[in-house]
Design a protein around this motif. Structure first.
Motif, PDB file in Angstrom:
ATOM      1  N   SER A 176     -31.522 -56.453  -4.768  1.00 20.55           N
ATOM      2  CA  SER A 176     -30.605 -56.026  -5.827  1.00 20.55           C
ATOM      3  C   SER A 176     -31.264 -56.005  -7.196  1.00 20.55           C
ATOM      4  N   ALA A 177     -32.507 -56.510  -7.297  1.00 21.13           N
ATOM      5  CA  ALA A 177     -33.255 -56.430  -8.553  1.00 21.13           C
ATOM      6  C   ALA A 177     -34.135 -55.181  -8.514  1.00 21.13           C
ATOM      7  N   ASP A 178     -35.454 -55.350  -8.607  1.00 18.07           N
ATOM      8  CA  ASP A 178     -36.343 -54.185  -8.575  1.00 18.07           C
ATOM      9  C   ASP A 178     -37.468 -54.332  -7.559  1.00 18.07           C
ATOM     10  N   ASN A 179     -37.359 -55.288  -6.667  1.00 19.22           N
ATOM     11  CA  ASN A 179     -38.419 -55.553  -5.700  1.00 19.22           C
ATOM     12  C   ASN A 179     -38.363 -54.600  -4.500  1.00 19.22           C
ATOM     13  N   VAL A 180     -39.542 -54.250  -4.003  1.00 17.70           N
ATOM     14  CA  VAL A 180     -39.679 -53.372  -2.832  1.00 17.70           C
ATOM     15  C   VAL A 180     -40.683 -54.023  -1.876  1.00 17.70           C
ATOM     16  N   LYS A 181     -40.284 -54.143  -0.594  1.00 20.45           N
ATOM     17  CA  LYS A 181     -41.186 -54.650   0.431  1.00 20.45           C
ATOM     18  C   LYS A 181     -41.433 -53.558   1.473  1.00 20.45           C
ATOM     19  N   TYR A 182     -42.674 -53.476   1.941  1.00 22.45           N
ATOM     20  CA  TYR A 182     -43.090 -52.468   2.914  1.00 22.45           C
ATOM     21  C   TYR A 182     -43.527 -53.182   4.186  1.00 22.45           C
ATOM     22  N   TYR A 183     -42.965 -52.755   5.318  1.00 22.95           N
ATOM     23  CA  TYR A 183     -43.310 -53.351   6.604  1.00 22.95           C
ATOM     24  C   TYR A 183     -43.812 -52.261   7.545  1.00 22.95           C
ATOM     25  N   LEU A 184     -44.825 -52.598   8.345  1.00 14.09           N
ATOM     26  CA  LEU A 184     -45.315 -51.725   9.401  1.00 14.09           C
ATOM     27  C   LEU A 184     -45.387 -52.532  10.684  1.00 14.09           C
ATOM     28  N   ASP A 185     -44.639 -52.097  11.687  1.00 13.30           N
ATOM     29  CA  ASP A 185     -44.583 -52.801  12.976  1.00 13.30           C
ATOM     30  C   ASP A 185     -44.279 -54.284  12.779  1.00 13.30           C
ATOM     31  N   SER A 186     -43.255 -54.530  11.956  1.00 16.95           N
ATOM     32  CA  SER A 186     -42.700 -55.870  11.676  1.00 16.95           C
ATOM     33  C   SER A 186     -43.603 -56.762  10.827  1.00 16.95           C
ATOM     34  N   GLN A 187     -44.718 -56.234  10.333  1.00 18.02           N
ATOM     35  CA  GLN A 187     -45.620 -57.004   9.472  1.00 18.02           C
ATOM     36  C   GLN A 187     -45.475 -56.556   8.023  1.00 18.02           C
ATOM     37  N   LEU A 188     -45.260 -57.535   7.120  1.00 14.93           N
ATOM     38  CA  LEU A 188     -45.200 -57.226   5.696  1.00 14.93           C
ATOM     39  C   LEU A 188     -46.595 -56.828   5.234  1.00 14.93           C
ATOM     40  N   ILE A 189     -46.712 -55.603   4.685  1.00 11.59           N
ATOM     41  CA  ILE A 189     -48.035 -55.122   4.277  1.00 11.59           C
ATOM     42  C   ILE A 189     -48.178 -54.973   2.773  1.00 11.59           C
ATOM     43  N   HIS A 190     -47.064 -55.003   2.013  1.00  9.75           N
ATOM     44  CA  HIS A 190     -47.175 -54.833   0.563  1.00  9.75           C
ATOM     45  C   HIS A 190     -45.834 -55.161  -0.089  1.00  9.75           C
ATOM     46  N   THR A 191     -45.919 -55.638  -1.318  1.00  6.60           N
ATOM     47  CA  THR A 191     -44.739 -55.857  -2.158  1.00  6.60           C
ATOM     48  C   THR A 191     -45.017 -55.299  -3.539  1.00  6.60           C
ATOM     49  N   THR A 192     -44.041 -54.588  -4.099  1.00 10.50           N
ATOM     50  CA  THR A 192     -44.180 -54.054  -5.449  1.00 10.50           C
ATOM     51  C   THR A 192     -42.812 -54.009  -6.104  1.00 10.50           C
ATOM     52  N   THR A 193     -42.715 -53.327  -7.235  1.00  8.46           N
ATOM     53  CA  THR A 193     -41.427 -53.159  -7.915  1.00  8.46           C
ATOM     54  C   THR A 193     -41.191 -51.688  -8.217  1.00  8.46           C
ATOM     55  N   SER A 194     -39.920 -51.334  -8.341  1.00 12.65           N
ATOM     56  CA  SER A 194     -39.514 -49.985  -8.731  1.00 12.65           C
ATOM     57  C   SER A 194     -38.160 -50.070  -9.400  1.00 12.65           C
ATOM     58  N   SER A 195     -37.985 -49.308 -10.466  1.00 14.42           N
ATOM     59  CA  SER A 195     -36.702 -49.282 -11.170  1.00 14.42           C
ATOM     60  C   SER A 195     -35.677 -48.397 -10.475  1.00 14.42           C
ATOM     61  N   ARG A 196     -36.097 -47.681  -9.445  1.00 12.50           N
ATOM     62  CA  ARG A 196     -35.170 -46.813  -8.717  1.00 12.50           C
ATOM     63  C   ARG A 196     -34.084 -47.653  -8.044  1.00 12.50           C
ATOM     64  N   SER A 197     -32.827 -47.230  -8.169  1.00 16.27           N
ATOM     65  CA  SER A 197     -31.717 -48.018  -7.626  1.00 16.27           C
ATOM     66  C   SER A 197     -30.850 -47.271  -6.637  1.00 16.27           C
ATOM     67  N   ASN A 198     -30.982 -45.948  -6.557  1.00 13.29           N
ATOM     68  CA  ASN A 198     -30.133 -45.188  -5.641  1.00 13.29           C
ATOM     69  C   ASN A 198     -30.758 -43.826  -5.359  1.00 13.29           C
ATOM     70  N   GLY A 199     -30.327 -43.242  -4.247  1.00  3.70           N
ATOM     71  CA  GLY A 199     -30.821 -41.925  -3.890  1.00  3.70           C
ATOM     72  C   GLY A 199     -30.802 -41.717  -2.389  1.00  3.70           C
ATOM     73  N   LEU A 200     -31.568 -40.739  -1.932  1.00  2.00           N
ATOM     74  CA  LEU A 200     -31.531 -40.310  -0.541  1.00  2.00           C
ATOM     75  C   LEU A 200     -32.697 -40.888   0.268  1.00  2.00           C
ATOM     76  N   LEU A 201     -32.481 -40.950   1.568  1.00  2.00           N
ATOM     77  CA  LEU A 201     -33.503 -41.319   2.546  1.00  2.00           C
ATOM     78  C   LEU A 201     -34.030 -40.042   3.184  1.00  2.00           C
ATOM     79  N   ARG A 202     -35.363 -39.918   3.244  1.00  2.00           N
ATOM     80  CA  ARG A 202     -35.975 -38.729   3.835  1.00  2.00           C
ATOM     81  C   ARG A 202     -37.107 -39.121   4.787  1.00  2.00           C
ATOM     82  N   PHE A 203     -37.323 -38.254   5.790  1.00  2.00           N
ATOM     83  CA  PHE A 203     -38.475 -38.357   6.687  1.00  2.00           C
ATOM     84  C   PHE A 203     -39.274 -37.070   6.535  1.00  2.00           C
ATOM     85  N   VAL A 204     -40.531 -37.221   6.087  1.00  2.00           N
ATOM     86  CA  VAL A 204     -41.318 -36.072   5.650  1.00  2.00           C
ATOM     87  C   VAL A 204     -42.553 -35.908   6.537  1.00  2.00           C
TER      88      VAL A 204
END
Length: 303
Positions: free
Chosen positions: A67-95
């Motif tokens: 609910s703040a600005d933190n973003v966590k990235y997981y690949l095959d259930s393993q945490l691979i990176h943490t960062t921040t982003s001010s983005r709070s809403n929008g769409l989900l896409r598969f590209v």
């Protein structure tokens, strides 16, 4: 948000993006795997690492935004990176940025801490990291973020100090214990009452142990009611959006482990992708390069 993806026919770049203004494969919050055949790229920041080849088996990709600005990235259930982003809403896409891709088992869940108006309830953090709320009669715990179909809401609740009526309600215009879509347990000490329709049955006494209550609403008008993992009723309601509330109607109540998840079929714009239903009931999408699978319902933090 989580999904299983693989590239086709060979290993090359494909992405899951969130809250982007466009359909670029590395726009805003993006988790790309298969770059240069066997690398991941994470945005913002273009962080890179080894993903392995991604065309022979499905890989689970996950983005977790609090609910703040933190973003966590997981690949095959393993945490691979943490960062921040001010983005709070929008769409989900598969590209499918460089080659075709196959997507299945897409899951969207709101993650704690969920945004609640306590309205006098107290809040504490348990040792397992869960949140617990204690509400006296008249103190209605209310989620401030509006929910929409299709959605599943679940919580563990018990009354205090004795067994009496308490409810979980969804999409109601007011804080009544039986307003609109409502699952009450402990009525007359040991009965459930389900609305609309005032369907009644045996809940048992509800003050000695926690009971799991669940409401499941699909993208049409169906509503399913579960008590302790058992389906107890199915009905319909034209209600499509609104707030989640916990109402201590007759006595105090304790609430923990609140979960909110979008349930399939999720609303997607196929944009040329094909869709099929698998034997296990899951949906699978196959997209050629340039065909961007896009969820049409806007998502918001925490997710």
């Amino acid at each position: 948000v989580e999904a299983q993806i693989r590239s086709s026919p060979y290993s090359e770049c494909m992405s899951m993006t969130l809250f982007a203004d466009n359909a670029g494969k590395n726009s805003d919050i993006s988790l790309e795997i298969g770059g240069w055949r066997n690398k991941y790229r994470l945005f913002p920041g273009d962080v890179r690492g080894d993903s392995g080849y991604v065309n022979e088996a499905f890989h689970t990709v996950q983005l977790e935004l609090d609910s703040a600005d933190n973003v966590k990235y997981y690949l095959d259930s393993q945490l691979i990176h943490t960062t921040t982003s001010s983005r709070s809403n929008g769409l989900l896409r598969f590209v499918p940025g460089c080659v075709g891709m196959i997507i299945r088992n897409v899951q969207v869940m709101a993650i704690p801490p969920l945004p609640f108006n306590l309205n006098g309830c107290s809040q504490e953090n348990l040792e397992n990291g869960d949140e617990q709320f204690t509400c006296d009669r008249g103190e209605v715990l209310t989620m401030t973020q509006e929910l929409r179909r299709p959605v599943m809401v679940e919580a563990q609740i018990r009354s205090s100090p004795y067994s009496e009526c308490m409810s979980m309600t969804l999409f109601a215009d007011n804080a009544g214990k039986n307003s609109d879509i409502s699952l009450e347990i402990g009525g007359w000490r040991n009965k459930y009452r389900l609305f609309p329709g005032d369907v009644r049955g045996d809940s048992g006494y509800v003050n000695e142990a926690f009971h799991t209550v669940q409401l499941e609403l699909d993208s049409a008008d169906n509503v399913k009611y579960y008590l302790d993992s058992q389906l107890i009723h199915t009905t319909t309601s034209s209600r499509s959006n609104g707030l989640l509330r916990f109402v201590p109607g007759c006595v105090g109540m304790i609430i923990r482990n609140v979960q909110v998840m979008a349930i399939p079929p999720l609303p997607f714009n196929l944009n040329g992708c094909s869709q099929e239903n698998l034997e296990n009931g899951d949906e699978q999408f196959t997209c050629d390069r340039g065909e961007v699978l896009t969820m049409t319902q806007e998502l918001r933090r925490p997710v």
